[in-house]
Design a protein around this motif. Structure first.
Motif, PDB file in Angstrom:
ATOM      1  N   THR A 189     -16.428 -33.850   7.916  1.00 54.93           N
ATOM      2  CA  THR A 189     -17.560 -33.475   7.242  1.00 54.93           C
ATOM      3  C   THR A 189     -18.810 -34.364   7.063  1.00 54.93           C
ATOM      4  OG1 THR A 189     -16.846 -33.938   5.001  1.00 54.93           O
ATOM      5  CG2 THR A 189     -16.177 -31.615   5.834  1.00 54.93           C
ATOM      6  N   ASP A 190     -19.914 -33.654   7.198  1.00 55.93           N
ATOM      7  CA  ASP A 190     -21.309 -34.636   7.023  1.00 55.93           C
ATOM      8  C   ASP A 190     -21.337 -35.511   5.754  1.00 55.93           C
ATOM      9  OD1 ASP A 190     -24.101 -35.162   6.109  1.00 55.93           O
ATOM     10  OD2 ASP A 190     -24.362 -34.513   8.133  1.00 55.93           O
ATOM     11  N   VAL A 191     -21.438 -36.665   5.920  1.00 58.54           N
ATOM     12  CA  VAL A 191     -21.436 -37.690   4.966  1.00 58.54           C
ATOM     13  C   VAL A 191     -22.319 -37.351   3.575  1.00 58.54           C
ATOM     14  CG1 VAL A 191     -23.331 -39.279   5.653  1.00 58.54           C
ATOM     15  CG2 VAL A 191     -21.381 -40.081   4.220  1.00 58.54           C
ATOM     16  N   HIS A 192     -23.421 -36.471   3.941  1.00 59.76           N
ATOM     17  CA  HIS A 192     -24.279 -36.282   2.886  1.00 59.76           C
ATOM     18  C   HIS A 192     -24.090 -34.686   2.308  1.00 59.76           C
ATOM     19  CE1 HIS A 192     -26.611 -39.833   3.034  1.00 59.76           C
ATOM     20  NE2 HIS A 192     -26.814 -39.561   4.527  1.00 59.76           N
ATOM     21  N   ASP A 193     -23.252 -33.896   2.931  1.00 62.34           N
ATOM     22  CA  ASP A 193     -23.149 -32.551   2.834  1.00 62.34           C
ATOM     23  C   ASP A 193     -21.414 -32.136   3.289  1.00 62.34           C
ATOM     24  OD1 ASP A 193     -22.984 -29.979   2.479  1.00 62.34           O
ATOM     25  OD2 ASP A 193     -24.584 -29.362   4.204  1.00 62.34           O
ATOM     26  N   HIS A 194     -20.768 -32.015   2.073  1.00 62.53           N
ATOM     27  CA  HIS A 194     -19.254 -31.734   2.137  1.00 62.53           C
ATOM     28  C   HIS A 194     -19.035 -30.573   2.926  1.00 62.53           C
ATOM     29  CE1 HIS A 194     -20.113 -29.942  -1.711  1.00 62.53           C
ATOM     30  NE2 HIS A 194     -18.884 -29.462  -1.647  1.00 62.53           N
ATOM     31  N   GLU A 195     -19.815 -29.706   2.803  1.00 66.00           N
ATOM     32  CA  GLU A 195     -19.716 -28.200   3.284  1.00 66.00           C
ATOM     33  C   GLU A 195     -20.055 -28.003   4.725  1.00 66.00           C
ATOM     34  OE1 GLU A 195     -21.747 -25.531   0.677  1.00 66.00           O
ATOM     35  OE2 GLU A 195     -20.445 -25.837  -1.075  1.00 66.00           O
ATOM     36  N   ARG A 196     -20.412 -29.297   5.259  1.00 65.50           N
ATOM     37  CA  ARG A 196     -20.774 -29.101   6.738  1.00 65.50           C
ATOM     38  C   ARG A 196     -19.807 -29.664   7.577  1.00 65.50           C
ATOM     39  NH1 ARG A 196     -23.867 -32.387  10.408  1.00 65.50           N
ATOM     40  NH2 ARG A 196     -24.607 -31.021  12.253  1.00 65.50           N
ATOM     41  N   LEU A 197     -18.830 -28.886   8.177  1.00 62.71           N
ATOM     42  CA  LEU A 197     -17.908 -29.282   8.979  1.00 62.71           C
ATOM     43  C   LEU A 197     -18.415 -29.718  10.343  1.00 62.71           C
ATOM     44  CD1 LEU A 197     -14.700 -29.404   9.101  1.00 62.71           C
ATOM     45  CD2 LEU A 197     -14.746 -27.117  10.284  1.00 62.71           C
ATOM     46  N   GLN A 198     -17.756 -30.816  10.712  1.00 63.15           N
ATOM     47  CA  GLN A 198     -18.293 -31.253  12.124  1.00 63.15           C
ATOM     48  C   GLN A 198     -17.203 -31.210  13.179  1.00 63.15           C
ATOM     49  OE1 GLN A 198     -21.313 -34.712  10.397  1.00 63.15           O
ATOM     50  NE2 GLN A 198     -20.049 -35.107  12.032  1.00 63.15           N
ATOM     51  N   GLY A 199     -15.903 -31.263  12.634  1.00 64.88           N
ATOM     52  CA  GLY A 199     -14.666 -31.348  13.489  1.00 64.88           C
ATOM     53  C   GLY A 199     -13.432 -31.687  12.720  1.00 64.88           C
ATOM     54  N   LEU A 200     -12.482 -32.176  13.417  1.00 66.29           N
ATOM     55  CA  LEU A 200     -11.114 -32.168  13.043  1.00 66.29           C
ATOM     56  C   LEU A 200     -10.825 -33.563  13.534  1.00 66.29           C
ATOM     57  CD1 LEU A 200      -9.303 -28.852  13.045  1.00 66.29           C
ATOM     58  CD2 LEU A 200     -10.513 -30.014  11.381  1.00 66.29           C
ATOM     59  N   HIS A 201      -9.992 -34.510  12.761  1.00 66.62           N
ATOM     60  CA  HIS A 201      -9.146 -35.497  13.362  1.00 66.62           C
ATOM     61  C   HIS A 201      -7.747 -34.996  13.167  1.00 66.62           C
ATOM     62  CE1 HIS A 201      -7.121 -39.278  12.595  1.00 66.62           C
ATOM     63  NE2 HIS A 201      -8.009 -39.817  12.833  1.00 66.62           N
ATOM     64  N   ILE A 202      -7.000 -35.293  14.362  1.00 67.64           N
ATOM     65  CA  ILE A 202      -5.770 -34.577  14.452  1.00 67.64           C
ATOM     66  C   ILE A 202      -4.676 -35.536  14.918  1.00 67.64           C
ATOM     67  CG2 ILE A 202      -4.323 -32.761  15.476  1.00 67.64           C
ATOM     68  CD1 ILE A 202      -6.920 -31.410  16.337  1.00 67.64           C
ATOM     69  N   THR A 203      -3.710 -35.769  14.187  1.00 64.04           N
ATOM     70  CA  THR A 203      -2.488 -36.724  14.392  1.00 64.04           C
ATOM     71  C   THR A 203      -1.218 -35.795  14.675  1.00 64.04           C
ATOM     72  OG1 THR A 203      -3.621 -38.405  13.211  1.00 64.04           O
ATOM     73  CG2 THR A 203      -1.370 -38.620  13.586  1.00 64.04           C
ATOM     74  N   TRP A 204      -0.624 -35.915  16.021  1.00 62.03           N
ATOM     75  CA  TRP A 204       0.683 -35.069  15.842  1.00 62.03           C
ATOM     76  C   TRP A 204       1.687 -36.210  15.541  1.00 62.03           C
ATOM     77  CZ3 TRP A 204      -3.208 -33.591  18.957  1.00 62.03           C
ATOM     78  CH2 TRP A 204      -3.617 -32.259  19.273  1.00 62.03           C
ATOM     79  N   LEU A 205       2.731 -35.488  14.890  1.00 64.58           N
ATOM     80  CA  LEU A 205       3.779 -36.331  14.366  1.00 64.58           C
ATOM     81  C   LEU A 205       5.009 -35.913  14.996  1.00 64.58           C
ATOM     82  CD1 LEU A 205       2.972 -35.434  10.606  1.00 64.58           C
ATOM     83  CD2 LEU A 205       2.266 -37.420  11.869  1.00 64.58           C
ATOM     84  N   LYS A 206       5.979 -37.016  15.263  1.00 66.38           N
ATOM     85  CA  LYS A 206       7.018 -36.956  15.795  1.00 66.38           C
ATOM     86  C   LYS A 206       8.343 -37.467  14.913  1.00 66.38           C
ATOM     87  CE  LYS A 206       6.371 -40.969  18.709  1.00 66.38           C
ATOM     88  NZ  LYS A 206       6.154 -41.555  20.088  1.00 66.38           N
ATOM     89  N   GLN A 207       9.584 -37.213  15.188  1.00 71.33           N
ATOM     90  CA  GLN A 207      10.686 -37.509  14.308  1.00 71.33           C
ATOM     91  C   GLN A 207      10.985 -38.932  14.751  1.00 71.33           C
ATOM     92  OE1 GLN A 207      12.842 -35.232  12.599  1.00 71.33           O
ATOM     93  NE2 GLN A 207      13.235 -37.151  11.459  1.00 71.33           N
ATOM     94  N   GLY A 208      11.066 -39.629  13.910  1.00 70.99           N
ATOM     95  CA  GLY A 208      11.382 -41.319  14.092  1.00 70.99           C
ATOM     96  C   GLY A 208      12.793 -41.348  13.842  1.00 70.99           C
ATOM     97  N   ASP A 209      13.218 -42.714  13.574  1.00 65.70           N
ATOM     98  CA  ASP A 209      14.681 -42.865  13.242  1.00 65.70           C
ATOM     99  C   ASP A 209      14.971 -42.588  11.837  1.00 65.70           C
ATOM    100  OD1 ASP A 209      14.874 -44.316  15.724  1.00 65.70           O
ATOM    101  OD2 ASP A 209      14.217 -46.309  14.641  1.00 65.70           O
ATOM    102  N   GLY A 210      16.253 -41.686  11.698  1.00 66.13           N
ATOM    103  CA  GLY A 210      16.734 -41.450  10.409  1.00 66.13           C
ATOM    104  C   GLY A 210      15.713 -40.046  10.086  1.00 66.13           C
ATOM    105  N   ILE A 211      15.297 -40.025   8.804  1.00 61.04           N
ATOM    106  CA  ILE A 211      14.360 -39.027   8.104  1.00 61.04           C
ATOM    107  C   ILE A 211      12.937 -38.859   8.225  1.00 61.04           C
ATOM    108  CG2 ILE A 211      14.427 -39.828   5.909  1.00 61.04           C
ATOM    109  CD1 ILE A 211      15.030 -37.213   4.565  1.00 61.04           C
TER     110      ILE A 211
END
Length: 342
Positions: free
Chosen positions: A201-223
């Motif tokens: 979101t805009d640093v001066h306006d929390h209601e103004r969405l600019q985009g998304l930061h996306i991190t895909w997750l994958k199974q590691g060792d164990g749980i």
């Protein structure tokens, strides 16, 4: 006519354009690419002696003039003039050229209609993903250790991939009303699977969405789950990820680069916002109503992280605010590395 002796070197161009330098070895340097607003970290590979670039995110390649044309939407002739690489003949010989064209702001992209349409489409897609994403649900009791992790089924805590990822990284869980959510199966950019999704979101306006930061997750060792692919959808420029909502920020705030760095640093200071990278951190503005700032700096080997932390801290101090930098003593480490070693 083109006079290549007048054009900037491609590494100087990237520096003057404000692109973030990621790494460099010998003749090849890596910078963040801002073409088509995808801003993938380290994707712009520069071959210094040949003056060529290649984006490994799929944007193509070429020389410094090609890069300037792609970033600004200028024609070849205008890009040559804008870079100061013409000898004056091109302007005189251009059809209908009766007045000299004023250069655009130095090396900054200028929007064209195609870019506007592309940006609007990405923003609409980002809004749809964000509205369907799930809040991060967790118990108040989050200070469990690794030995007790396998006994967690007795807790009401849903062991979603994002919970197990953040726990494995040593992060403090953010509040549910912060701008970090979870998508059980996100299919985008030819990737699919569970994903951690953050609103930019805009640093001066929390209601103004600019985009998304996306991190895909994958199974590691164990749980535990680990980080997979990472992408941006939309624009990052002038934006932040409010890991704690605006309402939680009263007198002080902490900022850092990556989400994980910030959430690990949150054990030391919260609320905290992520600026995503060194460039965003260096440009973080002085905000009204906040008296003090804690900066989680990355001690990276290139020195970019240290410089970014120093820039923002000095700017806040010059504005009469308090600012402190919290940084690892070990080269190549950040706060997340420090917390993982505890």
């Amino acid at each position: 006519m083109l006079d290549r002796s007048r054009q900037p070197t491609i590494d100087a161009y990237c520096r003057d354009a404000g692109l973030t330098h990621r790494s460099g070895r010998g003749n090849v340097q890596r910078w963040d690419c801002d073409l088509a607003e995808h801003s993938h970290q380290g994707n712009l590979a520069i071959t210094v002696d040949r003056g060529l670039w290649c984006c490994h995110g799929g944007c193509g390649g070429g020389d410094v003039i090609d890069l300037h044309m792609r970033r600004t939407g200028l024609s070849f002739a205008d890009a040559v003039r804008d870079l100061g690489a013409d000898d004056g003949q091109a302007r005189q010989n251009a059809p209908g050229s009766t007045i000299a064209r004023a250069p655009v702001s130095r090396y900054l992209p200028t929007p064209d209609r195609a870019a506007e349409v592309d940006s609007a489409g990405k923003l609409a897609q980002a809004r749809g993903i964000w509205s369907a994403a799930l809040p991060i649900e967790h118990d108040e009791f989050t200070d469990f250790d690794a030995a007790s992790l396998h006994a967690l089924p007795w807790m009401s805590l849903p062991l979603t991939p994002i919970i197990l990822y953040l726990f494995g990284r040593g992060c403090r869980f953010p509040p549910a009303d912060g701008d970090l959510r979870f998508v059980p199966d996100l299919r985008l950019f030819r990737f699919s699977g569970p994903a951690m999704v953050a609103a930019i979101t805009d640093v001066h306006d929390h209601e103004r969405l600019q985009g998304l930061h996306i991190t895909w997750l994958k199974q590691g060792d164990g749980i535990l789950w680990v980080r997979g692919e990472r992408r941006y959808l939309g624009s990052t420029r002038g934006g932040v990820i409010r890991l704690w909502p605006n309402e939680a920020v009263v007198y002080s705030l902490a900022v850092g680069e990556g989400i994980e760095t910030c959430l690990c640093g949150a054990h030391l200071h919260a609320p905290v916002w992520s600026c995503m990278d060194a460039g965003g951190l260096a440009r973080f503005p002085v905000l009204e109503g906040i008296d003090s700032l804690a900066v989680f700096g990355d001690r990276d080997r290139s020195g970019t992280g240290q410089a970014a932390a120093a820039d923002v801290a000095q700017r806040w101090i010059a504005a009469g605010r308090e600012a402190a930098i919290l940084m690892s003593n070990e080269l190549g480490c950040d706060i997340a590395d420090e917390m993982a070693a505890v």
